[in-house]
Design a protein around this motif. Structure first.
Motif, short mmCIF file in Angstrom:
data_model
loop_
_atom_site.label_atom_id
_atom_site.label_comp_id
_atom_site.label_asym_id
_atom_site.label_seq_id
_atom_site.Cartn_x
_atom_site.Cartn_y
_atom_site.Cartn_z
N ARG A 60 14.66 -0.81 3.83
CA ARG A 60 14.35 -2.20 3.54
C ARG A 60 14.65 -3.01 4.78
O ARG A 60 15.59 -2.71 5.49
CB ARG A 60 15.24 -2.71 2.40
CG ARG A 60 14.69 -2.54 1.02
CD ARG A 60 15.49 -3.41 0.05
NE ARG A 60 16.92 -3.19 0.22
CZ ARG A 60 17.58 -2.21 -0.37
NH1 ARG A 60 16.96 -1.38 -1.16
NH2 ARG A 60 18.86 -2.07 -0.16
N SER A 67 4.18 2.37 6.78
CA SER A 67 5.55 2.19 6.24
C SER A 67 6.24 1.03 6.93
O SER A 67 6.92 0.22 6.27
CB SER A 67 6.39 3.45 6.46
OG SER A 67 5.87 4.53 5.76
N ALA A 75 4.92 -2.15 5.57
CA ALA A 75 5.42 -2.39 4.21
C ALA A 75 6.85 -2.92 4.24
O ALA A 75 7.18 -3.88 3.55
CB ALA A 75 5.34 -1.09 3.39
N GLU A 80 6.95 -6.40 5.30
CA GLU A 80 6.40 -7.33 4.31
C GLU A 80 7.26 -7.38 3.06
O GLU A 80 6.83 -7.86 2.02
CB GLU A 80 4.93 -6.97 4.02
CG GLU A 80 4.07 -7.19 5.27
CD GLU A 80 2.58 -7.23 5.03
OE1 GLU A 80 2.12 -6.49 4.13
OE2 GLU A 80 1.89 -7.98 5.75
N GLU A 102 8.79 -4.82 1.31
CA GLU A 102 8.84 -3.72 0.35
C GLU A 102 9.98 -2.76 0.69
O GLU A 102 10.48 -2.74 1.81
CB GLU A 102 7.52 -2.94 0.38
CG GLU A 102 6.37 -3.70 -0.25
CD GLU A 102 5.05 -2.95 -0.07
OE1 GLU A 102 5.04 -1.72 -0.24
OE2 GLU A 102 4.06 -3.61 0.27
N THR A 103 10.37 -1.96 -0.30
CA THR A 103 11.32 -0.87 -0.07
C THR A 103 10.52 0.41 0.06
O THR A 103 9.70 0.71 -0.81
CB THR A 103 12.30 -0.75 -1.25
OG1 THR A 103 13.03 -1.96 -1.35
CG2 THR A 103 13.28 0.39 -1.02
#
Ligand SMILES: [Zn+2]
Ligand SMILES: [Zn+2]
Length: 195
Positions: free
Chosen positions: A86, A182, A185, A188, A190-191
């Motif tokens: 994260r 990844s 993500a 942005e 996300e985990t």
């Protein structure tokens, strides 16, 4: 304004700003508190920089004393591998490195997250100076955690970025860096779970 000191690649960096408390063991920024339980609902709470703390779980850190104590009590227990990535739990320089790439990406982003995103990410690759060249050449075994090279190396190892070689006319190929899906993500919010 508070001032801080961090050991970087072959030199000491001084910087000023409002980055919160200092580490209990040096003048670097304390990004973590020791989470070792000391009875009741209390934890040690020693303030830690990335050199004076150890990651022991998802967003869980111990000071060096408590890490050694935990190690002695749990011999043979494998070290925690970051399985959940994260943005806010990445090492500071990994966040900085990804921040540069995200900025370059955002300048051209059209908000489309479909099939074409991977080539688009690669098209948004940027060079990152001497540290980038060093990482591209794999010369990072001793890159300190607190250097840009260290941050890039960490991101590469965790599949958040990739190296795209570019050859300018008449020059040697240069490493440019792009986020992977990844990496995007994570940036942005996300985990990302790693297998
Ligand atoms: Zn420290
Ligand atoms: Zn502690």
């Amino acid at each position: 304004m508070p001032s801080y000191r961090a050991q970087s690649d072959k030199r000491v960096i001084h910087f000023h700003g409002d980055l919160g408390e200092h580490c209990a063991d040096c003048s670097d920024v304390a990004g973590w508190l020791c989470d070792f339980p000391i009875g009741g609902d209390l934890t040690c709470d020693r303030r830690l920089c990335e050199r004076h703390g150890r990651v022991v779980g998802d967003n869980a850190h111990y000071c060096l004393t408590h890490y050694r104590q935990w190690r002695a009590m749990n011999p043979g227990e494998p070290d925690y591998q970051m399985t959940h990535l994260r943005r806010d739990t990445l090492p500071a320089m990994a966040q900085v490195a990804l921040g540069f790439l995200k900025e370059a990406f955002d300048r051209r982003d059209q908000g489309h997250r479909g099939e074409g995103i991977t080539p688009f990410l690669r098209n948004s690759a940027i060079p990152l100076g001497a540290d980038g060249v060093r990482v591209g050449q794999g010369d990072v075994a001793d890159a300190p955690y607190e250097s840009l090279a260290g941050g890039l190396h960490w991101c590469l190892e965790h599949d958040l970025i990739e190296v795209c070689w570019r050859q300018p006319p008449g020059r040697d190929p240069q490493p440019w860096f792009a986020m992977t899906r990844s990496g995007l993500a994570v940036m942005e919010g996300e985990t990302v779970e790693r297998g």
